[in-house]
Design a protein around this motif. Structure first.
Motif, short mmCIF file in Angstrom:
data_model
loop_
_atom_site.label_atom_id
_atom_site.label_comp_id
_atom_site.label_asym_id
_atom_site.label_seq_id
_atom_site.Cartn_x
_atom_site.Cartn_y
_atom_site.Cartn_z
N ILE A 18 47.23 24.76 26.50
CA ILE A 18 46.42 25.95 26.22
C ILE A 18 47.30 27.19 26.19
CG2 ILE A 18 44.67 27.48 27.24
CD1 ILE A 18 43.20 24.92 28.17
N ILE A 19 48.27 27.28 27.11
CA ILE A 19 49.19 28.42 27.13
C ILE A 19 49.97 28.50 25.82
CG2 ILE A 19 51.34 29.26 28.19
CD1 ILE A 19 50.17 28.26 30.89
N LYS A 20 50.45 27.35 25.33
CA LYS A 20 51.20 27.34 24.07
C LYS A 20 50.32 27.80 22.91
CE LYS A 20 55.32 24.74 24.36
NZ LYS A 20 56.36 24.26 23.44
N LYS A 21 49.08 27.33 22.89
CA LYS A 21 48.15 27.71 21.80
C LYS A 21 47.83 29.20 21.87
CE LYS A 21 45.95 23.22 20.91
NZ LYS A 21 46.83 22.33 21.66
N LEU A 22 47.71 29.73 23.09
CA LEU A 22 47.46 31.17 23.24
C LEU A 22 48.66 31.97 22.74
CD1 LEU A 22 45.79 31.26 26.79
CD2 LEU A 22 44.71 31.96 24.64
N GLU A 23 49.86 31.51 23.06
CA GLU A 23 51.08 32.20 22.60
C GLU A 23 51.20 32.17 21.09
OE1 GLU A 23 54.10 31.56 26.41
OE2 GLU A 23 54.14 30.12 24.76
N ASP A 267 62.16 27.68 22.84
CA ASP A 267 61.03 27.95 21.94
C ASP A 267 61.38 28.87 20.78
OD1 ASP A 267 59.34 26.39 23.44
OD2 ASP A 267 58.52 28.04 24.61
N LYS A 268 62.13 29.93 21.06
CA LYS A 268 62.35 30.98 20.06
C LYS A 268 63.64 30.81 19.25
CE LYS A 268 58.70 33.01 21.75
NZ LYS A 268 57.40 32.84 21.04
N ILE A 269 64.59 30.05 19.77
CA ILE A 269 65.88 29.91 19.08
C ILE A 269 66.16 28.47 18.68
CG2 ILE A 269 68.39 30.21 19.31
CD1 ILE A 269 67.77 32.58 21.18
N HIS A 297 66.79 23.86 34.03
CA HIS A 297 66.19 23.17 32.89
C HIS A 297 64.76 22.76 33.22
CE1 HIS A 297 70.51 21.89 31.56
NE2 HIS A 297 70.24 23.16 31.31
N PRO A 298 63.78 23.30 32.49
CA PRO A 298 62.38 22.97 32.77
C PRO A 298 62.07 21.50 32.52
CG PRO A 298 62.56 24.94 31.41
CD PRO A 298 63.91 24.31 31.44
N ASN A 299 60.91 21.10 32.98
CA ASN A 299 60.43 19.74 32.79
C ASN A 299 60.33 19.40 31.29
OD1 ASN A 299 57.67 18.13 32.25
ND2 ASN A 299 58.65 17.34 34.08
N GLU A 300 60.48 18.13 30.97
CA GLU A 300 60.41 17.67 29.58
C GLU A 300 59.11 18.09 28.91
OE1 GLU A 300 60.90 13.45 29.63
OE2 GLU A 300 62.90 13.52 30.50
N ASN A 301 58.05 18.14 29.69
CA ASN A 301 56.75 18.48 29.12
C ASN A 301 56.69 19.93 28.65
OD1 ASN A 301 54.04 17.06 28.91
ND2 ASN A 301 53.44 19.04 29.71
N VAL A 302 57.52 20.80 29.25
CA VAL A 302 57.58 22.21 28.85
C VAL A 302 58.47 22.37 27.63
CG1 VAL A 302 58.29 24.51 29.60
CG2 VAL A 302 57.15 22.99 31.21
N GLY A 308 55.29 18.39 18.90
CA GLY A 308 55.87 17.31 19.69
C GLY A 308 57.04 16.61 19.04
N GLN A 309 57.51 17.13 17.91
CA GLN A 309 58.58 16.45 17.16
C GLN A 309 59.99 16.87 17.62
OE1 GLN A 309 56.89 13.91 15.99
NE2 GLN A 309 57.82 14.01 13.97
N ILE A 310 60.08 17.98 18.30
CA ILE A 310 61.38 18.43 18.83
C ILE A 310 61.20 18.54 20.34
CG2 ILE A 310 63.11 20.26 18.84
CD1 ILE A 310 62.31 20.92 15.97
N PHE A 311 61.98 17.78 21.08
CA PHE A 311 61.73 17.64 22.51
C PHE A 311 63.02 17.39 23.28
CE2 PHE A 311 61.19 13.72 20.19
CZ PHE A 311 61.95 12.80 20.90
#
Length: 524
Positions: A18-23, A267-269, A297-302, A308-311
């Motif tokens: 939800i946070i990602k969708k809001l951003e 996310d941005k770069i 380094h954040p969790n893989e889920n973040v 979901g194609q770049i992780f």
């Protein structure tokens, strides 16, 4: 008559989505409908965004985040914070952490924090600690020390199976790693031993930045270096727009990488640049970023793109030091290029070494380190992956006979540097590797962990940024820039020894300024 809406309890993963969708511009109303929740709940998630991301970033398991529905705090919050900080540091170093070791540390921190009552670090406490922070495993039987060759083989086999399943090419496999750089570390003669000078590095915390290198397994796509400095706007930047720098620049009060900066960078770069590169190569916009277990380094889920194609995928703690590509000579080569470049610049300008170093600014250093990264050959990066992807050399057909800057090259430059003509190879090596063990994250002592757990901060650094940054901005208009360019061209024309490309670069710059001036005039 419509019935009451069924109560929905979101998981931590749902909240992250939800946070990602809001951003990305999603509305609270739409998201409330999609997830079957009230708009108030969506607004609460937005309000607690940083808290949720921080919690998820420090978790160890993506699957557990998909099940966990609350961030219930510990009864001993200070102890929990201290233990999590300690655990993350141990994991980053690749040190074994068993249940008994954890229990012993927990007991130490309990009393060191001055907490009241009796504390029993039982198996139940350990289980709850793991659940609170979504840690997959702690008590590993027969756990080996950092650098387990058997574990390396197991990981490499599993990783090759993974890239085959995911149908990933070397162009789609990336690695990123941080390191500390003492950008103004001066080579100097500190003593005389049998008539020969020694070289040492004078290090200063004020002249340290964190640098992160990132490239794919072919070495053909190198992202701009990510640099973390102490100040938002260092003095040497003046009125420069940081987006125009040759590096991606971030600031943090200790010049350390942290969870927030890493997530912004991803996310941005990272995601946009990787997509652009893969699109240019006609490849599917899918990639994996291989990382070590740094606490930053954040969790893989973040670390996952919206589709979901770049992780991200993590190296096991007990193998990272042996096979992480960036640590297999890539970062070392970049640093060697940087220091050799500075010496060469000093030689070309004919300066006294100390005066040259004194005038060196962070802006100068960023341009030089960006050049040093550009000089790292694709073959150097590709070679660093050979333990993980042994077939990459044949597949890419790379020439492995090329060499990067050698000690002999640096020694030759020093022979022409006044006061450092007779340094030994051993001493040059020491200077070149002065920050080879500098991590990109802050390593805390037990005392510092305790202070941080209690919410204490280093007061001396609170206003440090302001002291450094107060400088008036100077605006230069097009007419002034054009006049300076004309003067520089006149100077170059008068110098018989100036080569043609130098003049052509300035002429091109003059044409660019003229066009900008015309556009400004026409819009007025």
């Amino acid at each position: 008559m419509s019935g009451k809406r069924k109560r929905v309890v979101l998981t931590i993963k749902d909240k992250l989505d939800i946070i990602k969708k809001l951003e990305d511009g999603g509305s609270s109303k739409q998201l409330a409908v999609i997830y079957g929740i009230g708009e108030t709940t969506v607004r609460d998630i937005r309000k607690n965004k940083e808290k949720i991301i921080t919690y998820a970033s420090s978790s160890d398991s993506t699957s557990l985040l998909a099940k966990r529905k609350s961030m219930k705090p510990s009864m001993y919050e200070e102890l929990d914070r201290a233990m999590l900080e300690w655990f993350n540091q141990q994991r980053a170093k690749g040190n074994p952490v068993s249940g008994p070791i954890c229990a012993k540390r927990a007991e130490f921190f309990f009393y060191a924090l001055g907490m009241d009552g009796d504390f029993n670090p039982s198996a139940g406490w350990l289980t709850r600690f793991k659940q609170r922070h979504s840690i997959r495993e702690i008590n590993i039987r027969n756990e080996r020390l950092n650098g387990d060759e058997t574990a390396v083989e197991d990981f490499c086999n599993n990783f090759r199976d993974f890239i085959e399943r995911e149908n990933l090419q070397p162009e789609q496999i990336y690695n990123a790693d941080e390191t500390g750089l003492f950008w103004k570390c001066l080579p100097s003669r500190t003593s005389v031993i049998k008539g020969k000078y020694t070289v040492s590095g004078h290090k200063s915390v004020e002249e340290r930045v964190t640098i992160m290198c990132c490239a794919n397994a072919t070495g053909l796509h190198k992202l701009k270096l990510c640099v973390v400095g102490k100040a938002k706007k260092p003095r040497s930047f003046k009125s420069i727009d940081t987006s125009n720098l040759p590096v991606s620049y971030f600031s943090q009060k200790g010049a350390w990488m942290d969870l927030s900066i890493f997530r912004q960078w991803f996310d941005k770069i990272f995601v946009p640049q990787v997509r652009e590169y893969l699109r240019s190569k006609g490849l599917q916009e899918k990639a994996v970023l291989l990382l070590d277990n740094s606490p930053t380094h954040p969790n893989e889920n973040v670390l996952r793109s919206d589709d979901g194609q770049i992780f991200a995928k993590y190296l096991p703690p007990n193998v990272a030091s042996l096979i992480q590509p960036s640590d297999q000579g890539v970062i070392a080569t970049m640093k060697r290029n940087y220091r050799a470049g500075l010496l060469q610049n000093n030689l070309e300008e004919g300066n006294d070494l100390k005066s040259f170093w004194k005038k060196l600014t962070l802006l100068d250093a960023l341009y030089e380190v960006a050049m040093a990264w550009n000089l790292v050959k694709p073959v150097t990066i590709s070679r660093a992956w050979k333990k993980i992807i042994p077939t990459i050399e044949e597949k890419e057909g790379l020439d492995f006979d090329e060499e990067d800057i050698s000690l002999a090259t640096v020694a030759t430059i020093l022979q022409h540097t006044k006061g450092l003509e007779n340094v030994t190879t051993e001493n040059i090596e020491k200077w070149l590797e002065v920050d080879s063990t500098e991590p990109g994250y802050e390593v805390l002592t037990d005392s510092e962990i305790i202070r941080r757990a209690q919410g204490q901060t280093d007061e001396s650094s609170e206003n440090e940024e302001e002291d450094i940054e107060l400088i008036p901005e100077k605006h230069i208009n097009h007419a002034a820039a054009l006049q300076w360019t004309e003067n520089l061209l006149d100077y170059l024309e008068q110098q018989g020894d100036m080569i043609l490309p130098d003049r052509l670069v300035i002429r091109k710059l003059r044409a660019t300024i003229r066009n900008k001036q015309k556009m400004t005039n026409s819009s007025q």
